[in-house]
Design a protein around this motif. Structure first.
Motif, PDB file in Angstrom:
ATOM      1  N   VAL A 107       0.453  -0.641   0.113  1.00  0.00           N
ATOM      2  CA  VAL A 107      -0.570   0.148  -0.243  1.00  0.00           C
ATOM      3  C   VAL A 107       0.916   0.969  -0.264  1.00  0.00           C
ATOM      4  O   VAL A 107       0.565   2.384  -0.942  1.00  0.00           O
ATOM      5  N   LEU A 108       1.697   1.074   0.747  1.00  0.00           N
ATOM      6  CA  LEU A 108       2.974   2.401   0.954  1.00  0.00           C
ATOM      7  C   LEU A 108       3.355   2.770  -0.158  1.00  0.00           C
ATOM      8  O   LEU A 108       3.994   3.603  -0.886  1.00  0.00           O
ATOM      9  N   PHE A 109       3.609   1.462  -0.887  1.00  0.00           N
ATOM     10  CA  PHE A 109       5.181   1.518  -2.011  1.00  0.00           C
ATOM     11  C   PHE A 109       4.092   2.078  -3.614  1.00  0.00           C
ATOM     12  O   PHE A 109       4.125   2.806  -4.157  1.00  0.00           O
ATOM     13  N   ALA A 110       2.439   1.781  -3.350  1.00  0.00           N
ATOM     14  CA  ALA A 110       1.938   2.394  -4.419  1.00  0.00           C
ATOM     15  C   ALA A 110       1.563   3.642  -3.856  1.00  0.00           C
ATOM     16  O   ALA A 110       0.906   4.476  -5.414  1.00  0.00           O
ATOM     17  N   ASP A 111       1.547   3.690  -2.765  1.00  0.00           N
ATOM     18  CA  ASP A 111       0.944   5.213  -2.797  1.00  0.00           C
ATOM     19  C   ASP A 111       1.847   6.299  -3.287  1.00  0.00           C
ATOM     20  O   ASP A 111       1.860   7.313  -3.956  1.00  0.00           O
ATOM     21  N   ALA A 112       2.778   6.150  -2.735  1.00  0.00           N
ATOM     22  CA  ALA A 112       4.663   6.531  -3.735  1.00  0.00           C
ATOM     23  C   ALA A 112       4.698   6.750  -4.508  1.00  0.00           C
ATOM     24  O   ALA A 112       4.968   7.326  -5.536  1.00  0.00           O
ATOM     25  N   SER A 113       4.846   5.672  -5.345  1.00  0.00           N
ATOM     26  CA  SER A 113       4.037   5.013  -7.254  1.00  0.00           C
ATOM     27  C   SER A 113       3.181   6.329  -7.129  1.00  0.00           C
ATOM     28  O   SER A 113       3.368   7.466  -8.769  1.00  0.00           O
ATOM     29  N   LEU A 114       2.133   6.373  -6.948  1.00  0.00           N
ATOM     30  CA  LEU A 114       0.495   7.135  -7.328  1.00  0.00           C
ATOM     31  C   LEU A 114       1.124   9.164  -7.145  1.00  0.00           C
ATOM     32  O   LEU A 114       0.472   9.944  -7.946  1.00  0.00           O
ATOM     33  N   ALA A 134       3.408   6.599 -16.615  1.00  0.00           N
ATOM     34  CA  ALA A 134       2.378   7.224 -16.054  1.00  0.00           C
ATOM     35  C   ALA A 134       1.120   6.213 -15.646  1.00  0.00           C
ATOM     36  O   ALA A 134       0.525   5.603 -14.422  1.00  0.00           O
ATOM     37  N   PHE A 135       0.050   5.890 -16.732  1.00  0.00           N
ATOM     38  CA  PHE A 135      -0.650   5.429 -16.607  1.00  0.00           C
ATOM     39  C   PHE A 135      -0.960   3.755 -16.845  1.00  0.00           C
ATOM     40  O   PHE A 135      -1.828   2.711 -15.863  1.00  0.00           O
ATOM     41  N   PHE A 136       0.400   3.315 -17.001  1.00  0.00           N
ATOM     42  CA  PHE A 136       0.349   1.816 -16.898  1.00  0.00           C
ATOM     43  C   PHE A 136       1.214   2.035 -15.012  1.00  0.00           C
ATOM     44  O   PHE A 136       0.337   0.820 -14.283  1.00  0.00           O
ATOM     45  N   ALA A 137       1.732   2.802 -14.389  1.00  0.00           N
ATOM     46  CA  ALA A 137       1.779   2.869 -13.006  1.00  0.00           C
ATOM     47  C   ALA A 137       0.372   2.706 -12.247  1.00  0.00           C
ATOM     48  O   ALA A 137       0.791   1.979 -11.253  1.00  0.00           O
ATOM     49  N   GLN A 138      -0.171   4.105 -12.262  1.00  0.00           N
ATOM     50  CA  GLN A 138      -1.391   4.059 -11.970  1.00  0.00           C
ATOM     51  C   GLN A 138      -2.295   2.739 -11.928  1.00  0.00           C
ATOM     52  O   GLN A 138      -2.923   2.430 -11.636  1.00  0.00           O
ATOM     53  N   THR A 139      -2.802   1.951 -13.215  1.00  0.00           N
ATOM     54  CA  THR A 139      -2.816   0.555 -13.351  1.00  0.00           C
ATOM     55  C   THR A 139      -2.791  -0.615 -12.553  1.00  0.00           C
ATOM     56  O   THR A 139      -3.408  -1.111 -11.919  1.00  0.00           O
ATOM     57  N   SER A 140      -1.600  -0.798 -12.909  1.00  0.00           N
ATOM     58  CA  SER A 140      -0.766  -1.198 -11.996  1.00  0.00           C
ATOM     59  C   SER A 140      -0.421  -1.535 -10.352  1.00  0.00           C
ATOM     60  O   SER A 140      -0.905  -2.356  -9.307  1.00  0.00           O
ATOM     61  N   PHE A 141      -0.859  -0.491  -9.048  1.00  0.00           N
ATOM     62  CA  PHE A 141      -0.612   0.568  -8.300  1.00  0.00           C
ATOM     63  C   PHE A 141      -2.055   0.661  -7.590  1.00  0.00           C
ATOM     64  O   PHE A 141      -2.311   0.463  -6.453  1.00  0.00           O
TER      65      PHE A 141
END
Length: 312
Positions: free
Chosen positions: A9-16, A236-243
């Motif tokens: 969750v933390l890694f996802a939030d940091a990526s977003l 950016a959108f690949f990362a959003q979809t992934s995380f």
């Protein structure tokens, strides 16, 4: 297991948050580019390049995902892409009639719309901290973007439709990202935006500018297209979809509310635009709202299932 989930969750939030920074940092580049190439034409080229890059990566390195290519995935990707296009299209249309500051605030209202839509459409009830965080961030958006003029016009209505589009894009990305392969789903939605942008460029703009070398190869246009296509669109959108599958739509909206903060910061550094005291306070409030929503709630001992729900 719970610790690993919280790390995800933390890694996802940091990526977003990094995505929000990229979008904010490229705002000045896009503004400079659309002075030479009209908005729909620019987005048509931008999203086409991103679709080609992601599609090529899919065919070369992730071909195994193609076995999941079916009607449900195509429909889901197209739906997400349509709402993403609505966000970009109506924001562009609204800017013809209203100020960029008001457009920035109204677009940012997606931070309020996401928890509302999530509750009514997905039955996801935002927590108390999230509600307070959204309220703080909304106040910050107002201070950061709004001027003394608060009268409404038709452009503000168009931009509000844009906010709805971006809010629905966040919600639907969260809904479908856990059901389908991330790269394949991203390719479909990016290709959808590219096709729709090209169609609207053909209908409403001098689309021939987009195929003229003297325009495309103009320094500001070419640099903006390369940077936005690769970093602000494909990655950016690949990362959003992934995380996004690891967090909630409300938290995503709060994180993305920092985009105008980064836009203001980069405009100050690169374009020498000055920030008023109210804008600085607004930036602080947006970050405060995001951080407050991330604070753990005081709670009684929870079951494993409840802890998982709290984490996501």
């Amino acid at each position: 297991m719970i610790i690993e989930l919280k790390k995800s969750v933390l890694f996802a939030d940091a990526s977003l948050l990094l995505i929000a920074f990229i979008w904010g940092a490229t705002f000045v580049l896009v503004q400079n580019a659309i002075a030479f190439l009209e908005p729909f034409s620019f987005n048509g080229v931008r999203f086409s390049i991103a679709a080609i890059l992601l599609g090529s990566w899919l065919l070369v390195f992730e071909r195994k995902q193609l076995k999941h290519f079916n009607k449900k995935l195509i429909i889901s990707g197209i739906i997400i892409g349509i709402f993403l296009f609505i966000g970009y299209a109506f924001q562009t249309l609204g800017l013809l009639f209203t100020s960029s500051s008001k457009a920035g605030f109204i677009t940012g209202l997606s931070v309020v719309l996401v928890p509302l839509f999530s509750f009514f459409l997905l039955k996801i009830k935002p927590g108390r901290n999230a509600i307070i965080g959204v309220s703080i961030a909304t106040c910050g958006l107002y201070l950061l973007t709004m001027t003394d003029s608060v009268s409404l016009n038709i452009g503000d209505g168009y931009v509000f439709i844009c906010a709805i589009g971006f809010a629905m894009h966040i919600i639907l990305t969260g809904k479908y990202s856990s059901k389908f392969p991330s790269l394949l789903l991203t390719v479909v939605q990016i290709l959808t935006v590219a096709v729709l942008s090209i169609v609207f460029a053909y209908l409403t703009e001098d689309w021939k500018q987009a195929v003229r070398p003297e325009v495309i190869l103009q320094g500001k246009v070419l640099s903006a297209l390369i940077i936005t296509s690769v970093f602000a669109t494909a990655l950016a959108f690949f990362a959003q979809t992934s995380f996004q599958k690891y967090t909630t739509p409300t938290r995503v909206a709060l994180i993305f509310a920092t985009e105008p903060v980064f836009a203001a910061g980069t405009a100050y550094i690169w374009a020498h635009e000055r920030l008023s005291y109210s804008a600085i306070i607004g930036c602080i409030l947006i970050f405060a709202g995001m951080i407050f929503a991330e604070l753990p709630r005081k709670k009684k001992k929870l079951s494993m299932k409840e802890e998982h729900n709290e984490a996501v």
